[in-house]
Design a protein around this motif. Structure first.
Motif, short mmCIF file in Angstrom:
data_model
loop_
_atom_site.label_atom_id
_atom_site.label_comp_id
_atom_site.label_asym_id
_atom_site.label_seq_id
_atom_site.Cartn_x
_atom_site.Cartn_y
_atom_site.Cartn_z
N THR A 172 51.70 36.04 27.11
CA THR A 172 50.53 35.18 27.20
C THR A 172 50.73 34.16 28.32
O THR A 172 51.79 33.53 28.39
CB THR A 172 50.32 34.44 25.88
N PRO A 173 49.76 34.00 29.23
CA PRO A 173 49.91 33.01 30.29
C PRO A 173 50.05 31.59 29.71
O PRO A 173 49.56 31.32 28.61
CB PRO A 173 48.61 33.14 31.08
N TRP A 191 38.93 41.39 18.32
CA TRP A 191 39.25 41.35 19.75
C TRP A 191 40.68 40.89 20.00
O TRP A 191 41.18 40.00 19.32
CB TRP A 191 38.31 40.40 20.48
N GLU A 192 41.32 41.44 21.01
CA GLU A 192 42.53 40.84 21.56
C GLU A 192 42.18 39.51 22.22
O GLU A 192 42.90 38.54 22.13
CB GLU A 192 43.16 41.80 22.58
N CYS A 193 41.04 39.49 22.89
CA CYS A 193 40.41 38.26 23.36
C CYS A 193 38.99 38.62 23.74
O CYS A 193 38.67 39.78 23.99
CB CYS A 193 41.16 37.64 24.55
N TRP A 229 43.76 33.88 27.20
CA TRP A 229 44.85 34.35 26.35
C TRP A 229 45.25 35.79 26.66
O TRP A 229 46.22 36.31 26.09
CB TRP A 229 44.47 34.25 24.88
N LEU A 230 44.52 36.48 27.54
CA LEU A 230 44.84 37.88 27.85
C LEU A 230 46.21 37.95 28.51
O LEU A 230 46.48 37.23 29.48
CB LEU A 230 43.78 38.47 28.78
N PRO A 231 47.12 38.80 28.02
CA PRO A 231 48.47 38.85 28.59
C PRO A 231 48.47 39.20 30.07
O PRO A 231 47.60 39.93 30.56
CB PRO A 231 49.15 39.95 27.76
N ASN A 288 37.78 45.61 31.40
CA ASN A 288 37.20 45.57 30.06
C ASN A 288 37.57 46.80 29.24
O ASN A 288 36.81 47.25 28.39
CB ASN A 288 35.68 45.44 30.15
N ASP A 289 38.75 47.34 29.50
CA ASP A 289 39.22 48.53 28.78
C ASP A 289 39.28 48.23 27.28
O ASP A 289 40.03 47.35 26.85
CB ASP A 289 40.60 48.92 29.30
N PRO A 290 38.52 48.94 26.46
CA PRO A 290 38.54 48.67 25.01
C PRO A 290 39.89 48.94 24.38
O PRO A 290 40.18 48.42 23.30
CB PRO A 290 37.45 49.60 24.46
N ARG A 291 40.75 49.75 25.02
CA ARG A 291 42.08 49.97 24.46
C ARG A 291 42.94 48.72 24.55
O ARG A 291 43.96 48.62 23.87
CB ARG A 291 42.74 51.14 25.19
N VAL A 292 42.51 47.77 25.39
CA VAL A 292 43.19 46.47 25.47
C VAL A 292 42.42 45.42 24.68
O VAL A 292 43.00 44.67 23.90
CB VAL A 292 43.33 46.03 26.94
#
Length: 361
Positions: free
Chosen positions: A5-6, A307-309, A316-318, A326-330
């Motif tokens: 996480t940034p 959501w991951e975010c 918060w996106l790593p 916007n890949d839904p796998r992420v």
């Protein structure tokens, strides 16, 4: 691959020293599609479940054979993943069209015992914020994938704590229900990449003076943005041959602008699947979640998030996923949507074996 996480956009405790009394760690799980083993921490993976121990079942009377086949839910996701960036083939579209919610198992009675769905397995070895009964290092989470339980008509969650070293031969194959009430109650199998972060308490639960300080600071940031940028596009003195060129220039100008920062989205509570941390009450007023045995306030043990975010919590996106777009796998790796998108399992800090409670946002 690890997930990182940034750093937060600003040092929030430097700005508001009183927040040091309102900090707590959480472990973000960062689930991503994968093939975990029975001894691994995972979402919807195989469990370290003893071969001679009964599997949890749902005995509450509700429709159990009507809904979406688990096999269809998983096949739909595989087809969608494989077709990303292209149209479905005729065969793929035919198979998707044939996946309907229906009475797939008409002989399954409402009062039959239904195997619970394995949702997560988490080890204290991997998840530093996972705290359970003394001497037990493994948490196994199940739910009945039908929103038909209790007065609120929710899923039913079962927690099983155990000592992993005590498990001998592992049960295989492991039971599961054939049907789920909705496909969004079925998690996709994921490996996890645990990462501990610092959170700060939900804004509405801070004392009034601190809330006012934070709100005044956010208003000041908005005023600065208004002064620095009076329009959202490129300079009107520049002419463009086509509207597409103008749109491209506008997008480039916006990309150079600093992202807005606010306490709720960027500085307080991490999004996504996590263990520990604080509860967010972004859709409702804060509500007490107290132990029904001893009255102790119950913090979240596990947060299950859609959501991951999202767009508001993008900071918060790593780092490792910043090129994923916007890949839904992420952004939506597990495929679960409960309540209005988020469910928390709360446990008693005095005794984790006291009955847990659920809250939804």
């Amino acid at each position: 691959m690890t997930r990182t996480t940034p750093p937060r956009p600003v040092d929030v405790e430097g700005l508001f020293p009183a927040l040091a009394a309102h900090r707590r760690t959480a472990t973000r799980l960062h689930p991503r599609h994968g093939v975990p083993g029975a001894g691994d921490s995972s979402v919807a993976g195989p469990l370290l479940w003893p071969a001679d121990e009964p599997w949890p079942v749902c005995t509450v009377a509700h429709p159990k054979g009507t809904g979406s086949l688990l096999s269809d839910v998983r096949m739909r996701r595989r087809i969608q993943d494989g077709a990303r960036g292209r149209d479905f083939t005729e065969d793929e579209q035919r198979r998707l069209d044939g996946m309907k919610a229906a009475a797939h198992v008409p002989d399954l009675r409402d009062d039959d015992a239904l195997p619970m769905l394995a949702v997560a397995q988490l080890s204290t070895r991997d998840v530093p914020d996972l705290v359970g009964p003394e001497g037990q290092d493994l948490l196994q989470v199940f739910w009945c994938p039908f929103e038909a339980h209790g007065p609120d008509r929710t899923i039913d969650v079962v927690l099983k704590w155990r000592r992993s070293a005590d498990v001998g031969p592992v049960l295989t194959p492991q039971p599961e229900p054939p049907v789920a009430g909705r496909g969004e109650c079925v998690p996709t199998t994921c490996v996890v990449h645990p990462e501990q972060v610092v959170e700060h308490e939900y804004l509405g639960l801070l004392d009034e003076g601190l809330q006012e300080e934070i709100s005044a600071w956010e208003e000041g940031l908005l005023d600065e943005d208004d002064d620095d940028d009076d329009d959202d596009g490129p300079s009107p003195a520049v002419s463009y041959a086509t509207y597409e060129e103008y749109e491209a220039a506008t997008a480039a100008a916006r990309a150079e602008e600093p992202e807005e920062t606010d306490y709720m989205s960027d500085l307080s509570i991490a999004p996504g699947w996590k263990v520990g941390g604080f509860a967010s009450w972004h859709l409702t007023d804060p509500a007490p979640v107290d132990c029904q045995v001893c009255g102790t306030a119950m913090p979240p043990l596990l947060t299950v998030d859609k959501w991951e975010c999202d767009g508001a919590s993008r900071s918060w996106l790593p780092f490792e996923d910043r090129d994923a777009g916007n890949d839904p796998r992420v952004l939506d790796p597990v495929g679960v949507y409960l309540g209005r998108g988020l469910m928390r399992v709360h446990t008693c800090p005095t005794d984790p074996l006291h009955p847990h409670r659920l809250s939804f946002q």
